[in-house]
Design an enzyme around this catalytic site. Structure first.
Site, mmCIF file in Angstrom:
data_model
loop_
_atom_site.group_PDB
_atom_site.id
_atom_site.type_symbol
_atom_site.label_atom_id
_atom_site.label_comp_id
_atom_site.label_asym_id
_atom_site.label_seq_id
_atom_site.Cartn_x
_atom_site.Cartn_y
_atom_site.Cartn_z
ATOM 1 C CG ASP A 69 5.875 -0.430 -2.007
ATOM 2 O OD1 ASP A 69 6.569 0.277 -1.247
ATOM 3 O OD2 ASP A 69 5.883 -1.679 -1.978
ATOM 4 C CB ALA A 125 -0.943 -0.011 1.196
#
Length: 318
Positions: A256, A254
Site C-alpha cells: 500500500d 508495504a
C-alpha cells in the site's frame, strides 16, 4: 485528487512481534484496508486523496471515518450502514516482520458497496481512480467497481488497481479470477506482489507476467519484489527500482505504501490517462523509486500506517 475505492477495516496489532493471536493479551487498534491505507499514504505525501467505500454504523466505523478524516482524506463518499458490521483484522507478525491475518468479516460492511455509491460527476473530476478487490465479493459491489471504472475512463482519467489477493475470502476463487480478467485489461497501472502474479496471470516468471498484462492493454504493469524492489514494464522495456535496505519490523501495508508513493508522483505529474501513457521512461523510473522508498519505510514500524512518511521525508517526482 486520487479516489481510492474498496475496503476500510480496523487492524489490531499485537503487543509484540512474534506473538500469535492466541497468545496476545494487549492489542493496538489502527486503521487498515488496502485502499484506505493508500489514501492515508497519499494524504501524508500532500497528494489530495478521497476514499469511496462502506463501513458499519458502529463504533469501529466511526473510528475509521474519524481516522481517515484526521489524516486529511476526503471521506464525503464513505458511507456508513447498519446492514453490516465494520470488518476487523487481527494481525500476527513473526520475528522477521512477515505477517499473517485473522479476519472477522461476516456480512462485513465493506462488501455492501453498490452502484448508488458511485457519483459519476465526482469521479470524473478526479485525476486517478485506484481500486482494490477485497470489497467486491457481492455482485452489487462488482457492478459499482465497473461503473466507477467506466466513469473514470470516459473522462480520460487514469485507473489503477492493486488486487491485494485474499483468496480465502472467496467461496469460489474462480469468481475472483473471472472478475480480474474483466477488470484489469486496459488499466493504466496494475500492481501485483511477488506471491500473486502466478495466480493472476498464469505465468511463471515476473517478466512473462508483466508482458502478459501489457498484452492485455495495461500501460504500466508492476510486480513488487519485497527487499529486491520492484519491476515494471513500460513501452516494452523492463524498468527496475531498488528498495532501500531497512530492518523490517512488520511488512503489513508495504504494498500500500508502494502504491501511495507511485500514485503521489503520477497524480502530481499528469491529469489524464493519455498524458500518462505518453510519459518518458525517466518518469516511470522515478515513480517506481518513490514507491519503493515509501513501501520500505512502512516496514520499519508495526502496522500499515504508522510509518507512512510525510512529503518532507521523501523525494517525489513531479
Amino acid at each position: 485528487m486520487v479516489v481510492c475505492m474498496g475496503e476500510a477495516l480496523v487492524d489490531f496489532l499485537p503487543e509484540r512481534p512474534g506473538a500469535r493471536v492466541r497468545d496476545t493479551v494487549t492489542w493496538t487498534r489502527c486503521s487498515g484496508g488496502s485502499p484506505a491505507n493508500v489514501a492515508v499514504g497519499l494524504a501524508r505525501l500532500e497528494a489530495p486523496a478521497a476514499f469511496l467505500g462502506v463501513v458499519g454504523e458502529d463504533e469501529f466505523g466511526h473510528f475509521l471515518k474519524g481516522a481517515l478524516a484526521g489524516e486529511g482524506v476526503d471521506v464525503s463518499r464513505l458511507r456508513q450502514t447498519r446492514e453490516g458490521k465494520t470488518g476487523l483484522v487481527f494481525i500476527s507478525v513473526d520475528g522477521e516482520g512477515n505477517r499473517s491475518f485473522s479476519f472477522h468479516r461476516t456480512r462485513s460492511a465493506e462488501s455492501l458497496l453498490g452502484p448508488a455509491d458511485v457519483d459519476g460527476a465526482w469521479l470524473s473530476a478526479a485525476r486517478v481512480l485506484h481500486l482494490g478487490t477485497n470489497s467486491l465479493l457481492l455482485f452489487e459491489a462488482q457492478q459499482a467497481a465497473f461503473a466507477a471504472v467506466g466513469h473514470a475512463r470516459a473522462a480520460g482519467r487514469c485507473v489503477t488497481a492493486d488486487p491485494n489477493l485474499r483468496l480465502h475470502a472467496w467461496p469460489d476463487p474462480g469468481v475472483l479470477r473471472g472478475l480480474l480478467d474483466r477488470l484489469l485489461p486496459g488499466l493504466d497501472v496494475v500492481k501485483l506482489a511477488e506471491d500473486e502474479y502466478r495466480w493472476v496471470t498464469g505465468e511463471d516468471t515476473p517478466e512473462r507476467a508483466l508482458r502478459g498484462l501489457a498484452e492485455k492493454g495495461v500501460a504500466l504493469p508492476v510486480i513488487t519484489l519485497g527487499p529486491a524492489g520492484a519491476l515494471g514494464l513500460w513501452q516494452g522495456r523492463l524498468v527496475r527500482a531498488q528498495a532501500p535496505q531497512v530492518q523490517a519490523v512488520d511488512t503489513t501495508g508495504a504494498g500500500d505504501g508502494f502504491m501511495a508513493g507511485l500514485l503521489a508522483g503520477l497524480s502530481r505529474s499528469f491529469e489524464t490517462s493519455a498524458q500518462f501513457r505518453a510519459a518518458s521512461s525517466g518518469w516511470v523510473e522515478a515513480w517506481l523509486a518513490a514507491g519503493c522508498e515509501v513501501g520500505s519505510r512502512v516496514c520499519t514500524r508495526m502496522g500499515a500506517v504508522a510509518a507512512l512518511p510525510h512529503a518532507a521525508d521523501v523525494t517525489l517526482p513531479g
